[in-house]
Design a protein around this motif. Structure first.
Motif, short mmCIF file in Angstrom:
data_model
loop_
_atom_site.label_atom_id
_atom_site.label_comp_id
_atom_site.label_asym_id
_atom_site.label_seq_id
_atom_site.Cartn_x
_atom_site.Cartn_y
_atom_site.Cartn_z
N PHE A 101 8.43 -5.91 3.03
CA PHE A 101 9.06 -4.83 3.85
C PHE A 101 9.24 -3.72 3.35
O PHE A 101 8.76 -3.33 3.00
N PRO A 102 9.79 -3.01 5.02
CA PRO A 102 10.02 -1.12 5.10
C PRO A 102 11.09 -1.01 3.99
O PRO A 102 11.85 -2.05 3.14
N TYR A 103 10.20 0.00 3.57
CA TYR A 103 11.09 0.78 2.01
C TYR A 103 11.03 2.06 1.77
O TYR A 103 9.94 2.57 2.20
N SER A 104 11.75 2.40 0.76
CA SER A 104 11.49 4.05 0.49
C SER A 104 11.76 4.09 -0.73
O SER A 104 10.98 5.70 -1.26
N SER A 105 11.43 3.43 -1.90
CA SER A 105 10.59 4.01 -2.58
C SER A 105 10.35 2.82 -4.25
O SER A 105 10.47 1.53 -3.44
N ASP A 106 9.77 3.57 -5.19
CA ASP A 106 9.23 1.94 -6.21
C ASP A 106 8.69 1.24 -5.23
O ASP A 106 8.11 -0.21 -5.69
N ASP A 107 7.28 1.67 -4.49
CA ASP A 107 6.45 0.26 -3.82
C ASP A 107 6.74 -0.80 -3.32
O ASP A 107 6.50 -1.46 -3.44
N GLY A 108 8.13 -0.82 -2.74
CA GLY A 108 8.72 -1.64 -2.11
C GLY A 108 9.87 -2.41 -2.65
O GLY A 108 10.36 -3.41 -1.76
N PHE A 109 10.18 -2.34 -3.98
CA PHE A 109 11.66 -3.03 -4.43
C PHE A 109 12.44 -2.11 -3.95
O PHE A 109 13.61 -1.89 -4.80
N SER A 110 12.64 -1.23 -3.05
CA SER A 110 14.36 -0.33 -2.69
C SER A 110 13.74 -0.45 -1.65
O SER A 110 13.16 -0.28 0.13
N VAL A 111 14.31 -2.02 -0.97
CA VAL A 111 14.04 -2.57 0.35
C VAL A 111 14.45 -1.95 1.51
O VAL A 111 16.26 -1.99 1.21
N ILE A 112 14.81 -1.07 2.81
CA ILE A 112 15.05 -0.84 3.88
C ILE A 112 15.38 -1.55 4.83
O ILE A 112 16.88 -1.46 5.21
N ASP A 113 14.97 -2.68 5.30
CA ASP A 113 15.11 -3.63 5.63
C ASP A 113 14.65 -5.39 5.45
O ASP A 113 13.14 -5.39 5.50
N TYR A 114 15.73 -6.39 4.88
CA TYR A 114 14.52 -7.89 4.31
C TYR A 114 14.24 -8.56 5.88
O TYR A 114 13.44 -9.31 5.64
N SER A 115 14.67 -7.99 6.61
CA SER A 115 13.92 -9.21 7.88
C SER A 115 12.72 -9.05 8.50
O SER A 115 12.57 -9.99 9.89
N SER A 116 12.27 -7.55 8.34
CA SER A 116 10.86 -6.88 9.22
C SER A 116 10.14 -7.26 7.89
O SER A 116 10.06 -6.75 6.84
#
Length: 584
Positions: A101-116
Motif C-alpha cells: 500500500f502507499p506508505y511513508s516509512s518502515d518499508d510499508g508498515f506505516s500505511v497511508i491508504d489501506y484501500s490502494s
C-alpha cells in the motif's frame, strides 16, 4: 435459529467483552448488524466447520516485498509474478506480499491508504492475478497507521473521518508499565485545532496508534478486510496486534480486549470465507505468543518466533540443548490451529522470544557473533529503563557463515541444514525470498537508509538475478536448487502435515532429531541433523526403526539396508528416514 441470528448473538457477546466499561453511542445489537452488513454476510454467510485444518504438507509461504525484483519498464508486481512462475513454479503454493500500500516509512508498515495499491508496484489487478495462482497472504497493519494519511490530517483538523481514530494520553499519566519495542518516546506532541495533544506511538512517531475504543475504528478495519477478501487475499497477517488495546497504568500489551478483537475478526472472516485464515504477528516471549491460539477460536496460526534465535544459536554453537528443551515444551497445535515456522524475515532475528530460553550471557554471545558476521543490532528500552538487544539485523546466509569461533567453509551446508530442520517441523514453513536466493547483507542499502533492517531487504536487479540463477556455479543458483529439492520432497510426505504427530529424540547435543508420524499412523519420518562442524555417528539402533518396514533416506534417495548400522553424518548433514516413499 438461523445462521445469521446465531452470528449476530455471538458478535454481541464478543462486543460486550471488548467494550465493557467503554461508553459507545450504539448498542451491541446495532453494532453487530453493522459488522454483518460491512462483511456482506447478509447475502453470503457460511457456517464454519470447527477445528478444521485449512492446510496440508503441500502448503508453504514465500515471504517477499512487492518490489524485491526490479525490471526496467515493468511494474514490480508483474516481475514478481514472473519470478514465481519461472523459478518457483508449483513448489511453493503461497506468497506473502509484504505491505503493498502507499506508505511513508518502515518499508510499508506505516500505511497511508489501506484501500490502494502503491502505484510504484502496480495495481489491484496485479495483486488479484497473483492471488488466482497462489494463496495470497496480506498484512493487516491494524495497530497503527501513517501520520501522513488522511485520517491523521483530519485528526489535526478536528473533523472528518479519522478525527477521532487515534489514542492520546498526557505526559503526566503513569506510563511506566507500558511495554516498548523501541527506544523512542511513547508520546508525540501534536498541535491540533483542539490544542496540543499527545498521540500514542508504540513504534515510531510516524506510526500513530489507533484507538479501538472507538467502534468506528473496528468497523473501518472490517471494511478493509472485506475489500482484501474480494481481491483474493486468503491469509491475513495481523501486524503488531499484541499492542492493539491500550489502558493507562497497564503494560498495554496482550490485554483481554485485544484477544477478543482477534476472536471477533476470526468470527467474521470464517463466516465469510471458510478457507481464509488469520496469522497473528506477536514478537513477544514464547508463553505469551502461545495465548493467541485461544481455544482454537483466535488466530488460526501463530508465528513461531522462538525458532529463529534458537536455531541460529544451535548452529553457531554446535549444541542443540536449548532448541531441544524448547521444542519439548511446545504443545502440539490442536486441529484448527497451526504453527507458522520461519527462520528469516524482512525484520531481523527477534531476541525477545528467546528471553527465558537463553541466558543473558548466551544472548550476548549470539549478538557478538552476528556482529562479527557483519550484522547490526537494534535495541529496546526494558521495563527497568536499560537498553537491551531487541533484534539482530543480518541476512540468514551471512548469519550462518560460521560459528562462535569465526567464519569457516561450512556456511552453505549450515544454511541448508537450518532449512531442512525448519521444513520438517510441525507447522507451515515460511521462507523469506532472500533465504530462497541466498542473498547476502546489503551494506549499500544500509548506508543509504541508516535503518538496520535494510541490511536484509535487498532489491534485486531482475536481469542480474536471472544471470546468477542461470549460472550453475553461482551460489544463488545452488541455494535455490537445493531449497526447491527439499521443498519438493517435503510436499509429498503425509508425516510432514503441519498437524502430524511430533516427538523429540534424545541423541546427544550434536545431533538434533525428532520423529513425525502421519495422522493415519502409516508413515513415520525420523529427522536427524548434525548441527556441528564435526563428523558425528548416528546409531540407527537408537531410533528403534521397525524391522518389518523398509526404510529410506528421503534426502539422499537411498535405502537403509542395516537397521543396526552406525551412520556417520557429515557436518550439517540431515537425514529424513521414512518407512514409506511417497511419490505424490
Amino acid at each position: 435459529m438461523n445462521i445469521l441470528t446465531q452470528l449476530a448473538e455471538k458478535l454481541q457477546l464478543q462486543l460486550s467483552v471488548i467494550y465493557d466499561g467503554v461508553e459507545i453511542e450504539t448498542s451491541y445489537k446495532e453494532l453487530s448488524l453493522d459488522l454483518i452488513d460491512m462483511m456482506g454476510l447478509n447475502t453470503h454467510c457460511v457456517e464454519p466447520v470447527p477445528y478444521a485444518n485449512h492446510w496440508s504438507q503441500k502448503d508453504m509461504i514465500l515471504i517477499t516485498y512487492g518490489d524485491s525484483f526490479l525490471e526496467e519498464g515493468v511494474k514490480p508486481l508483474k516481475t514478481l509474478d514472473s519470478f514465481l512462475e519461472e523459478h518457483i513454479g508449483e513448489s511453493v503454493n503461497g506468497v506473502h506480499i509484504l505491505p503493498f500500500f502507499p506508505y511513508s516509512s518502515d518499508d510499508g508498515f506505516s500505511v497511508i491508504d489501506y484501500s490502494s495499491v502503491n502505484e510504484s508496484l502496480g495495481d489491484w489487478s496485479d495483486i488479484s492475478a497473483i492471488a488466482k495462482k497462489r494463496k495470497l497472504m496480506s498484512d493487516l497493519v491494524i495497530n497503527h497507521c501513517s501520520s501522513r494519511g488522511i485520517w491523521f490530517e483530519n485528526f489535526i483538523k478536528g473533523e472528518g473521518k479519522g478525527s477521532d481514530y487515534f489514542f492520546t494520553a498526557s505526559p503526566d499519566d503513569d506510563l511506566s508499565q507500558v511495554v516498548r519495542p523501541r527506544t523512542s518516546s511513547l508520546l508525540r506532541p501534536v498541535e491540533t485545532e483542539k490544542g496540543l495533544q499527545h498521540v500514542w506511538c508504540t513504534f515510531s512517531h510516524d506510526q500513530v496508534d489507533l484507538d479501538f475504543r472507538n467502534p468506528e475504528v473496528l468497523l473501518t478495519f472490517v471494511s478493509i478486510i472485506r475489500q482484501y477478501l474480494d481481491a483474493g487475499v486468503r491469509i491475513f497477517r495481523l501486524d503488531a496486534v499484541a499492542f492493539l488495546w491500550k489502558e493507562l497504568t497497564s503494560a498495554s500489551i496482550n490485554l483481554p480486549q485485544t484477544h477478543e478483537v482477534v476472536r471477533l475478526l476470526r468470527t467474521l472472516i470464517e463466516h465469510s470465507e471458510p478457507e481464509a485464515i488469520m496469522i497473528t504477528e506477536t514478537n513477544i516471549p514464547n508463553t505469551q505468543n502461545l495465548t493467541y491460539f485461544g481455544n482454537a477460536n483466535e488466530a488460526h496460526c501463530i508465528y513461531n518466533f522462538s525458532l529463529p534465535p534458537l536455531l541460529v544459536n544451535t548452529l553457531i554453537t554446535g549444541d542443540c540443548l536449548y532448541l531441544k528443551r524448547w521444542l519439548m515444551s511446545m504443545p502440539p497445535a490442536q486441529n484448527g490451529t497451526c504453527y507458522f515456522n520461519f527462520i528469516a524475515s524482512h525484520d531481523g532475528i527477534g531476541l525477545r522470544p528467546a528471553e527465558g530460553l537463553l541466558s543473558d550471557i548466551e544472548i550476548n554471545t549470539l549478538v557478538n557473533t552476528m556482529q562479527s558476521f557483519g550484522g547490526r543490532i537494534s535495541w529496546r528500552t526494558s521495563e527497568t529503563g536499560e537498553q537491551k538487544p531487541y533484534e539482530m539485523n543480518i541476512s540468514l546466509f551471512d548469519a550462518l557463515q560460521g560459528t562462535v569461533e569465526g567464519e569457516d567453509k561450512w556456511g552453505l551446508e549450515r544454511f541448508i541444514c537450518a532449512h531442512a530442520i525448519m521444513f520438517a517441523l510441525e507447522g507451515i514453513p515460511g521462507i523469506y525470498i532472500h533465504s530462497m536466493l541466498g542473498t547476502r547483507n546489503d551494506y549499500e542499502k544500509l548506508k543509504n537508509t541508516h535503518h538496520n533492517r535494510s541490511i536484509n531487504r535487498h532489491r534485486w536487479d531482475y536481469s542480474q538475478l536471472e544471470r546468477q540463477l542461470a549460472n550453475t556455479s553461482s551460489s544463488h543458483h545452488t541455494v535455490l536448487a537445493r531449497m526447491l529439492e527439499l521443498i519438493d520432497i517435503r510436499k509429498k510426505q503425509l508425516a510432514f502435515h503441519p498437524n502430524a504427530i511430533q516427538f523429540v529424540l534424545h541423541l546427544g547435543l550434536q545431533l538434533f532429531g525428532f520423529w513425525r508420524q502421519s495422522s493415519d499412523r502409516k508413515q513415520s519420518i525420523f529427522c536427524v541433523s548434525n548441527i556441528s562442524k564435526e563428523d558425528v555417528e548416528l546409531r540407527l539402533g537408537e531410533l528403534n526403526l521397525i524391522s518389518t518396514d523398509t526404510w529410506f533416506d528421503l534426502i539422499a534417495g537411498t535405502p537403509v539396508t542395516n537397521l543396526n548400522e552406525v551412520v556417520t553424518l557429515s557436518p550439517y548433514q540431515t537425514v529424513w528416514l521414512t518407512n514409506i516413499m511417497l511419490e505424490s
